[in-house]
Motif scaffolding. Structure first.
Motif, PDB file in Angstrom:
ATOM      1  N   GLY A 169       0.812  -1.203   0.000  1.00  0.00           N
ATOM      2  CA  GLY A 169       0.000   0.000   0.000  1.00  0.00           C
ATOM      3  C   GLY A 169       0.850   1.260   0.000  1.00  0.00           C
ATOM      4  N   ILE A 170       0.559   2.160  -0.908  1.00  0.00           N
ATOM      5  CA  ILE A 170       1.201   3.471  -0.948  1.00  0.00           C
ATOM      6  C   ILE A 170       0.093   4.518  -1.076  1.00  0.00           C
ATOM      7  CG2 ILE A 170       2.747   5.030  -2.192  1.00  0.00           C
ATOM      8  CD1 ILE A 170       4.362   2.684  -3.116  1.00  0.00           C
ATOM      9  N   ASP A 171       0.033   5.447  -0.126  1.00  0.00           N
ATOM     10  CA  ASP A 171      -1.029   6.455  -0.109  1.00  0.00           C
ATOM     11  C   ASP A 171      -2.412   5.824  -0.162  1.00  0.00           C
ATOM     12  OD1 ASP A 171       0.763   8.501   0.073  1.00  0.00           O
ATOM     13  OD2 ASP A 171       0.565   9.176  -2.005  1.00  0.00           O
ATOM     14  N   GLY A 172      -2.558   4.666   0.472  1.00  0.00           N
ATOM     15  CA  GLY A 172      -3.844   4.001   0.499  1.00  0.00           C
ATOM     16  C   GLY A 172      -4.223   3.310  -0.790  1.00  0.00           C
ATOM     17  N   ARG A 173      -3.297   3.210  -1.733  1.00  0.00           N
ATOM     18  CA  ARG A 173      -3.577   2.570  -3.022  1.00  0.00           C
ATOM     19  C   ARG A 173      -2.693   1.339  -3.173  1.00  0.00           C
ATOM     20  NH1 ARG A 173      -2.577   7.678  -6.850  1.00  0.00           N
ATOM     21  NH2 ARG A 173      -3.421   6.356  -8.499  1.00  0.00           N
ATOM     22  N   PRO A 174      -3.236   0.215  -3.695  1.00  0.00           N
ATOM     23  CA  PRO A 174      -2.430  -0.991  -3.867  1.00  0.00           C
ATOM     24  C   PRO A 174      -1.475  -0.860  -5.053  1.00  0.00           C
ATOM     25  CG  PRO A 174      -4.650  -1.353  -4.684  1.00  0.00           C
ATOM     26  CD  PRO A 174      -4.650   0.017  -4.075  1.00  0.00           C
ATOM     27  N   VAL A 175      -0.221  -1.185  -4.833  1.00  0.00           N
ATOM     28  CA  VAL A 175       0.809  -1.155  -5.862  1.00  0.00           C
ATOM     29  C   VAL A 175       1.314  -2.581  -6.073  1.00  0.00           C
ATOM     30  CG1 VAL A 175       3.089  -0.284  -6.504  1.00  0.00           C
ATOM     31  CG2 VAL A 175       1.495   1.196  -5.265  1.00  0.00           C
ATOM     32  N   VAL A 176       1.236  -3.085  -7.306  1.00  0.00           N
ATOM     33  CA  VAL A 176       1.652  -4.455  -7.608  1.00  0.00           C
ATOM     34  C   VAL A 176       3.175  -4.530  -7.617  1.00  0.00           C
ATOM     35  CG1 VAL A 176       1.532  -6.353  -9.267  1.00  0.00           C
ATOM     36  CG2 VAL A 176      -0.434  -4.819  -8.993  1.00  0.00           C
ATOM     37  N   ILE A 177       3.737  -5.417  -6.775  1.00  0.00           N
ATOM     38  CA  ILE A 177       5.191  -5.572  -6.704  1.00  0.00           C
ATOM     39  C   ILE A 177       5.662  -6.936  -7.206  1.00  0.00           C
ATOM     40  CG2 ILE A 177       5.424  -3.928  -4.804  1.00  0.00           C
ATOM     41  CD1 ILE A 177       5.717  -6.410  -2.932  1.00  0.00           C
ATOM     42  N   GLY A 178       4.730  -7.799  -7.601  1.00  0.00           N
ATOM     43  CA  GLY A 178       5.119  -9.113  -8.091  1.00  0.00           C
ATOM     44  C   GLY A 178       3.916  -9.988  -8.352  1.00  0.00           C
ATOM     45  N   LEU A 179       4.168 -11.272  -8.669  1.00  0.00           N
ATOM     46  CA  LEU A 179       3.090 -12.227  -8.918  1.00  0.00           C
ATOM     47  C   LEU A 179       3.329 -13.509  -8.136  1.00  0.00           C
ATOM     48  CD1 LEU A 179       4.008 -14.710 -11.075  1.00  0.00           C
ATOM     49  CD2 LEU A 179       3.972 -12.797 -12.679  1.00  0.00           C
ATOM     50  N   VAL A 180       2.224 -14.141  -7.707  1.00  0.00           N
ATOM     51  CA  VAL A 180       2.289 -15.356  -6.894  1.00  0.00           C
ATOM     52  C   VAL A 180       2.862 -16.504  -7.710  1.00  0.00           C
ATOM     53  CG1 VAL A 180       0.934 -17.081  -5.652  1.00  0.00           C
ATOM     54  CG2 VAL A 180       0.339 -14.647  -5.461  1.00  0.00           C
ATOM     55  N   SER A 181       3.862 -17.191  -7.124  1.00  0.00           N
ATOM     56  CA  SER A 181       4.486 -18.329  -7.780  1.00  0.00           C
ATOM     57  C   SER A 181       4.242 -19.612  -7.009  1.00  0.00           C
ATOM     58  CB  SER A 181       5.990 -18.084  -7.938  1.00  0.00           C
ATOM     59  OG  SER A 181       6.634 -19.181  -8.550  1.00  0.00           O
ATOM     60  N   GLY A 182       4.697 -19.679  -5.755  1.00  0.00           N
ATOM     61  CA  GLY A 182       4.548 -20.891  -4.966  1.00  0.00           C
ATOM     62  C   GLY A 182       4.024 -20.613  -3.577  1.00  0.00           C
ATOM     63  N   THR A 183       3.620 -21.674  -2.900  1.00  0.00           N
ATOM     64  CA  THR A 183       3.086 -21.540  -1.544  1.00  0.00           C
ATOM     65  C   THR A 183       3.603 -22.681  -0.692  1.00  0.00           C
ATOM     66  OG1 THR A 183       1.054 -21.357  -0.238  1.00  0.00           O
ATOM     67  CG2 THR A 183       0.986 -22.841  -2.110  1.00  0.00           C
ATOM     68  N   ARG A 184       3.721 -22.421   0.609  1.00  0.00           N
ATOM     69  CA  ARG A 184       4.208 -23.453   1.513  1.00  0.00           C
ATOM     70  C   ARG A 184       3.606 -23.247   2.892  1.00  0.00           C
ATOM     71  NH1 ARG A 184      10.375 -23.369   2.208  1.00  0.00           N
ATOM     72  NH2 ARG A 184       9.882 -21.664   3.630  1.00  0.00           N
ATOM     73  N   GLY A 185       3.302 -24.377   3.557  1.00  0.00           N
ATOM     74  CA  GLY A 185       2.813 -24.334   4.933  1.00  0.00           C
ATOM     75  C   GLY A 185       3.869 -24.850   5.884  1.00  0.00           C
ATOM     76  N   ALA A 186       3.441 -25.192   7.096  1.00  0.00           N
ATOM     77  CA  ALA A 186       4.371 -25.701   8.096  1.00  0.00           C
ATOM     78  C   ALA A 186       4.858 -27.103   7.741  1.00  0.00           C
ATOM     79  CB  ALA A 186       3.709 -25.710   9.463  1.00  0.00           C
ATOM     80  N   THR A 187       4.048 -27.840   6.945  1.00  0.00           N
ATOM     81  CA  THR A 187       4.436 -29.170   6.499  1.00  0.00           C
ATOM     82  C   THR A 187       4.735 -29.113   5.008  1.00  0.00           C
ATOM     83  OG1 THR A 187       2.169 -29.835   5.934  1.00  0.00           O
ATOM     84  CG2 THR A 187       2.882 -30.152   8.218  1.00  0.00           C
ATOM     85  N   ASP A 188       5.035 -30.268   4.412  1.00  0.00           N
ATOM     86  CA  ASP A 188       5.361 -30.309   2.992  1.00  0.00           C
ATOM     87  C   ASP A 188       4.154 -30.008   2.112  1.00  0.00           C
ATOM     88  OD1 ASP A 188       7.887 -30.904   3.665  1.00  0.00           O
ATOM     89  OD2 ASP A 188       7.873 -32.979   2.950  1.00  0.00           O
ATOM     90  N   ALA A 189       2.937 -30.169   2.644  1.00  0.00           N
ATOM     91  CA  ALA A 189       1.731 -29.937   1.844  1.00  0.00           C
ATOM     92  C   ALA A 189       1.422 -28.451   1.756  1.00  0.00           C
ATOM     93  CB  ALA A 189       0.553 -30.681   2.462  1.00  0.00           C
ATOM     94  N   ALA A 190       0.707 -28.084   0.678  1.00  0.00           N
ATOM     95  CA  ALA A 190       0.247 -26.704   0.567  1.00  0.00           C
ATOM     96  C   ALA A 190      -0.724 -26.405   1.698  1.00  0.00           C
ATOM     97  CB  ALA A 190      -0.434 -26.487  -0.784  1.00  0.00           C
ATOM     98  N   PRO A 191      -0.713 -25.183   2.234  1.00  0.00           N
ATOM     99  CA  PRO A 191      -1.563 -24.872   3.383  1.00  0.00           C
ATOM    100  C   PRO A 191      -3.041 -24.768   3.011  1.00  0.00           C
ATOM    101  CG  PRO A 191      -0.505 -22.893   2.581  1.00  0.00           C
ATOM    102  CD  PRO A 191       0.089 -24.033   1.797  1.00  0.00           C
ATOM    103  N   VAL A 192      -3.903 -24.922   4.011  1.00  0.00           N
ATOM    104  CA  VAL A 192      -5.332 -24.670   3.872  1.00  0.00           C
ATOM    105  C   VAL A 192      -5.595 -23.307   4.499  1.00  0.00           C
ATOM    106  CG1 VAL A 192      -7.648 -25.426   4.488  1.00  0.00           C
ATOM    107  CG2 VAL A 192      -5.878 -27.125   3.969  1.00  0.00           C
ATOM    108  N   CYS A 193      -5.898 -22.333   3.671  1.00  0.00           N
ATOM    109  CA  CYS A 193      -5.977 -20.952   4.158  1.00  0.00           C
ATOM    110  C   CYS A 193      -7.183 -20.694   5.049  1.00  0.00           C
ATOM    111  CB  CYS A 193      -5.968 -19.982   2.975  1.00  0.00           C
ATOM    112  SG  CYS A 193      -4.439 -20.052   2.002  1.00  0.00           S
ATOM    113  N   ASP A 194      -8.211 -21.563   4.977  1.00  0.00           N
ATOM    114  CA  ASP A 194      -9.368 -21.407   5.850  1.00  0.00           C
ATOM    115  C   ASP A 194      -9.074 -21.867   7.277  1.00  0.00           C
ATOM    116  OD1 ASP A 194     -10.909 -20.359   3.840  1.00  0.00           O
ATOM    117  OD2 ASP A 194     -11.795 -22.276   3.263  1.00  0.00           O
ATOM    118  N   ASP A 195      -7.971 -22.577   7.459  1.00  0.00           N
ATOM    119  CA  ASP A 195      -7.564 -23.040   8.783  1.00  0.00           C
ATOM    120  C   ASP A 195      -6.626 -21.994   9.382  1.00  0.00           C
ATOM    121  OD1 ASP A 195      -6.130 -24.192  10.926  1.00  0.00           O
ATOM    122  OD2 ASP A 195      -6.447 -26.205  10.126  1.00  0.00           O
ATOM    123  N   PRO A 196      -7.046 -21.266  10.429  1.00  0.00           N
ATOM    124  CA  PRO A 196      -6.219 -20.192  10.984  1.00  0.00           C
ATOM    125  C   PRO A 196      -4.820 -20.639  11.378  1.00  0.00           C
ATOM    126  CG  PRO A 196      -8.439 -20.091  11.881  1.00  0.00           C
ATOM    127  CD  PRO A 196      -8.341 -21.375  11.123  1.00  0.00           C
TER     128      PRO A 196
END
Length: 305
Positions: free
Chosen positions: A246-273
């Protein structure tokens, strides 16, 4: 190819791409990202501050770039297929997200997403299609996929789509930016991402210039690439989505999503806090995306700081 780099003790990174099942599709697996030994942290070529800054006439907040024309907003959702489906024949449709779009001097329009979403020549269709009628005419085509570069130094998880039907209505992800501002990763601060599966998630910017191995699950071949990280959650379908500050309350794109990782080897479940709190995202920084655009679309109507 087989990497000779020493493995990190950290778990692998999963691609944030989904091969979805619609009324006429079948499902398939997806790849993983494995972290390599950490390289020296890269410094941003432009020190974009995460605090309010003055406006620069015509270019948005100082240190950012505004494309002259952006037909698809950051966070636009889409499907990819290898060809126009044949009626009655099951087919695979990959789900991904657009980081941002722009045009060239000749009026042709383009969108940026993740390379692992598709190959050169793949067809792009609007997200939300679940019948054959939704896949009769593409709205874009992949013209460049960076992981296919023969030169390892030029490989990156960046793809360029030529938009062939810029007037077709496209679906936006949750809380997607409605305008396009581009900038570079600051050393610290909070970043957010918008993805087709999990919408908007946010967290602290992490180590930058991290080296990873992109692994094909069917062939186990590896492609080495480099990216920045942030402590936030993403799942399959979020690939290619915009990472913003955020800059001046406006979103500025700084990159694109490539990979994701959780605490284990599996991809995380984002609905699980609990899992979301331990999740991280690897993203391609704007400086690398900028290099790709300059090579693939040299007449892009972008004025870089």
């Amino acid at each position: 190819m087989t990497s000779t780099s020493q493995r990190s003790t950290l778990g692998p990174w999963a691609f944030a791409v989904a091969v979805c099942a619609s009324a006429v599709a079948v499902t398939a697996g997806a790849g993983v990202l494995r972290e390599q030994t950490t390289m020296t942290q890269a410094q941003s070529s432009v020190a974009t501050q995460a605090t309010p800054v003055a406006e620069t006439a015509g270019f948005g907040p100082a240190g950012t770039v505004v494309p002259t024309h952006s037909p698809w907003a950051p966070g636009t959702l889409f499907h990819l297929t290898g060809e126009i489906p044949t009626p009655g024949v099951p087919f695979e449709a990959t789900e991904c997200t657009v980081a941002f779009s722009f045009d060239g001097q000749d009026g042709r329009a383009y969108a940026v997403t993740a390379s692992h979403c598709g190959q050169e020549g793949d067809l792009v269709f609007p997200r939300g299609g679940n019948t054959e009628q939704n896949f009769t005419k593409e709205v874009g085509r992949v013209i460049y996929s960076g992981l296919n570069e023969s030169d390892p130094a030029k490989r990156s998880d960046v793809a360029i789509i030529e938009i062939t039907d810029p007037n077709h209505p496209m679906i936006l992800g949750d809380k997607a930016p409605v305008e396009t501002l581009l900038g570079n990763t600051p050393p610290t601060g909070t970043a957010c991402k918008v993805g087709g599966t999990t919408g908007q998630t946010c967290g602290e910017i992490g180590p930058q210039g991290q080296r990873y191995a992109m692994v094909d699950p069917e062939t186990e071949q590896e492609v080495i690439t480099t990216g920045d990280t942030a402590k936030m959650c993403a799942q399959r379908g979020d690939s290619g989505g915009p990472v913003t500050i955020g800059i001046d309350g406006r979103p500025v794109v700084i990159g694109l999503v490539s990979g994701t990782r959780g605490a284990t080897d599996a991809a995380p479940v984002c609905d699980d806090p609990a899992q979301a709190a331990e999740a991280s995202v690897a993203f391609v920084p704007m400086a690398r995306i900028q290099e790709v655009i300059r090579e693939v679309v040299p007449d892009a109507r972008l004025t870089w700081s």
